[in-house]
Design an enzyme around this catalytic site. Structure first.
Site, PDB file in Angstrom:
ATOM      1  N   GLU A  82      48.359  15.557  10.089  1.00  0.00           N
ATOM      2  CA  GLU A  82      49.512  16.478  10.523  1.00  0.00           C
ATOM      3  C   GLU A  82      49.681  16.539  11.895  1.00  0.00           C
ATOM      4  OE1 GLU A  82      51.178  18.555   8.666  1.00  0.00           O
ATOM      5  OE2 GLU A  82      50.215  18.475   6.786  1.00  0.00           O
ATOM      6  N   SER A 343       8.592  60.726 -18.326  1.00  0.00           N
ATOM      7  CA  SER A 343       7.373  60.761 -17.758  1.00  0.00           C
ATOM      8  C   SER A 343       7.183  59.930 -16.597  1.00  0.00           C
ATOM      9  CB  SER A 343       6.221  59.977 -18.940  1.00  0.00           C
ATOM     10  OG  SER A 343       6.430  61.059 -19.937  1.00  0.00           O
TER      11      SER A 343
END
Length: 680
Positions: A82, A343
């Protein structure tokens, strides 16, 4: 004429300087768009791995990215394709513009663009087009201004954050996560080339929709960078044959409930670093999903795992699946729901009882019908086991013994113990009663894991936290080291579920009233974990028990944490390790807080003669009458046995002798009674 030449040169220089100054002012007056565009809020694990991200405006995925997070090979490929002179130009590259124009004239079409990466960043920041000359001029001006105010690294970071990659994807990290299901720090040459090509035509080159176009664009990048010497021939050949991604991966959605909590707690933060381990979290989410497939359609599951040494949450699963579309109500975080713990509070009660000197693990306690006003607790199976050791009562999870202990401790002291553990129990009424011992209080899964983590830490409360920046706060003692060790030792002796390894995991199960919630909480020498299974709406699950449903999953959880458990450690020096017979008399049999001063109603009693009686010697001996006790009896006079194997409640003693005597009776269970008498 010759005199005019210097003046013309000076004028030209002045005009050039003025033009340059005007150009500089023109660039300096450039209005810059917002460089801090919204990026997706990220929630990361303890290693920095992405757990979850959130979209920005218009549903865009735009994750922040920097050069350091990206594979250097991709950056090299991007610059070579680029903008080869990126580090040399000032935002606009005249040579690139001339080259593009020359190629266009020579070939009759646009072969390459003249835009630099900086100009592309300018276009992305303003979302401006490229085909109108006014827009191109604006990009040039903005590119020049950006180069004056930002470093090259900053400009590259903006490109890596804003470049479009198809659909609602912006930025290299969003692209690699969706197209390759990975972060961009390690890319193959083929993957890097595709990511270089995509931003030029992000929708037309989408590999999932237009694979041939995407492949051609990728291959052009590969061939060009190969010609520039960036890739070897072998790398290019392999890259050209590498298949394209044919589908979009979904963004990570790991620990979604906890991620939402983190964002809600700090809504302005851009990133959230949690103590979660992504790999463990992912495995347990899969386990949770598979677990509920074999259960009812409305059942859900929650799992919490923590390191009890530091209190860090390593995994948090709030439901079987993060979805509200099914009957499991997946959006409900069941790690935070206040439910009856069944419990699971019993280990705390026994630990507090050890510390209060009420019992020892070897103390005998009676499991028999009992009533406290209108409250008459029952065991889960409706049976009674008579006298048994406290350690057995806890291991068997019997209800009556633990209620007896709670009555001695006082429910308020139990609630205080829960608060010292760092939990916030919720009472349905205003005052705690004995039913708290059996689950009559609201607790969350996180709180139960925190409670058990404190027991695992030797009785010091565990500060459970899930944000990486947080540190443990000063803890409070929930119970003593010796009490915590005794509790852990008893729990580690409970038989594992069928098919589970016999690895001595210290664990406890629980089932709430009406079978609405099933629990299993456990720990070893390093980790603590909890599992809840039930329906988020609180409706009953007939026949569901924690030992049968939740406990096997808990053992699976520890298998996912590590292959071998870490031992709980030896008992502390102050722990009392004695058999029942070696215990002090008050600790051999639990009889309540007044046991030392008040004999039980059913104990062996010598009813006649009364203590202190003065009797006449008739020559026929003395008659002794007994009540209660277990046959056979042994009778002693002044320490000497004078009758053994007695199986009646009344017996004549011929050889007591005249004067003061002490008559003692001992039954088969070891109970005894005695009286002082005088025989004339």
């Amino acid at each position: 004429m010759r005199r005019l030449l210097p003046f013309a040169a000076v004028a030209l220089l002045l005009a050039t300087a003025a033009a340059r100054d005007g150009f500089d002012r023109w660039v300096d007056r450039t209005f810059l768009p917002d460089l801090l565009a919204d990026t997706s809020v990220e929630v990361r694990d303890r290693h920095g791995d992405l757990l979850r991200a959130y979209t920005v405006e218009d549903g865009l995925w735009r994750l922040g990215a920097s050069v350091e997070q990206v594979d250097p090979a991709f950056v090299d490929m991007l610059l070579n394709y680029e903008d080869k002179r990126f580090f040399e130009h000032v935002g606009v590259d005249p040579w690139a513009i001339l080259r593009a124009a020359w190629q266009a004239v020579g070939q009759g079409e646009v072969v390459s663009g003249g835009s630099t990466l900086t100009m592309q960043v300018a276009r992305l920041l303003e979302n401006s087009g490229t085909g109108v000359w006014q827009g191109k001029l604006r990009q040039v001006r903005l590119a020049l201004a950006l180069e004056r105010q930002l470093s090259k690294r900053d400009i590259l970071n903006l490109y890596l954050t804003h470049a479009p990659y198809g659909g609602n994807l912006e930025g290299i990290r969003a692209a690699t996560l969706v197209w390759f299901s990975k972060e961009p720090n390690r890319l193959t040459p083929a993957q890097a080339a595709l990511l270089v090509a995509l931003p030029q035509s992000p929708n037309a080159r989408r590999p999932d929709r237009f694979p041939s176009i995407a492949s051609a664009a990728r291959d052009r990048v590969l061939l060009r960078v190969a010609a520039a010497g960036v890739l070897s021939d072998g790398d290019v050949e392999a890259a050209l044959s590498e298949p394209l991604p044919r589908k979009r991966y979904v963004f990570p959605v790991s620990s979604p409930h906890l991620a939402d909590r983190a964002v809600e707690a700090l809504p302005d933060a851009q990133g959230h670093d949690l103590t979660i381990d992504r790999h463990l979290q992912s495995r347990l989410q899969t386990l949770a999903h598979h677990t509920v497939q074999g259960l009812g359609r409305k059942l859900s599951i929650a799992i919490v795992v923590a390191d009890h040494e530091g209190g860090e949450t390593l995994a948090s699963i709030g439901s079987a699946g993060f979805s509200g579309e099914d009957q499991r109500q997946g959006f409900v975080d069941m790690t935070q729901a206040k439910r009856s713990p069944g419990s699971t509070l019993k280990p705390l009660i026994y630990g507090l009882s050890f510390d209060q000197g009420l019992v020892h693990p070897e103390t005998m306690i009676r499991d028999a019908p009992v009533r406290f006003g209108t409250y008459a607790p029952q065991n889960f199976d409706g049976q009674f086991r008579g006298d048994l050791r406290v350690s057995e009562a806890l291991a068997l999870s019997l209800n009556i013994p633990v209620v007896l202990l709670t009555e001695e401790l006082g429910p308020a002291n139990l609630m205080a113990g829960l608060r010292r553990a760092g939990t916030a129990p919720k009472l349905a009424g205003g005052k705690a009663g004995l039913a708290v011992a059996l689950g009559g209080v609201g607790m969350t899964l996180e709180e139960l894991v925190q409670l058990y983590g404190g027991i695992a830490r030797g009785g010091d409360a565990m500060d459970l936290h899930w944000r990486l920046s947080e540190s443990s706060v000063e803890s409070h003692e929930v119970m003593s080291r010796s009490a915590a060790w005794h509790v852990g030792h008893i729990l580690s002796g409970i038989a594992p579920p069928a098919g589970a390894p016999r690895n001595r995991l210290a664990y406890k199960t629980g089932t709430s009233y009406g079978h609405r919630d099933t629990w299993a909480i456990g720990f070893d020498g390093r980790h603590v974990a909890g599992v809840w299974i039930g329906r988020p709406d609180g409706t009953p699950v007939p026949g569901a028990f924690g030992a049968e449903i939740a406990a096997p999953i808990l053992f699976d959880v520890f298998q996912y944490i590590k292959p071998q458990l870490e031992p709980l450690g030896p008992p502390p020096p102050e722990a009392i390790l004695l058999s029942n017979a070696q215990l002090p008399e008050p600790l051999r049999q639990f009889r309540g807080r007044y046991a030392v001063f008040k004999a039980p109603s059913n104990r062996l009693t010598l009813t006649f003669p009364p203590d202190g009686a003065r009797l006449a010697d008739t020559g026929e001996g003395i008659t002794v009458k007994l009540k209660n006790g277990a046959h056979p009896f042994t009778v002693l006079a002044n320490g000497v046995p004078i009758a053994m194997g007695v199986r009646r409640d009344e017996v004549a003693l011929p050889d007591v002798g005249k004067g003061a005597s002490t008559v003692t009776v001992i039954d088969a269970a070891g109970q005894s009674d005695r009286v002082e008498i005088w025989v004339d």
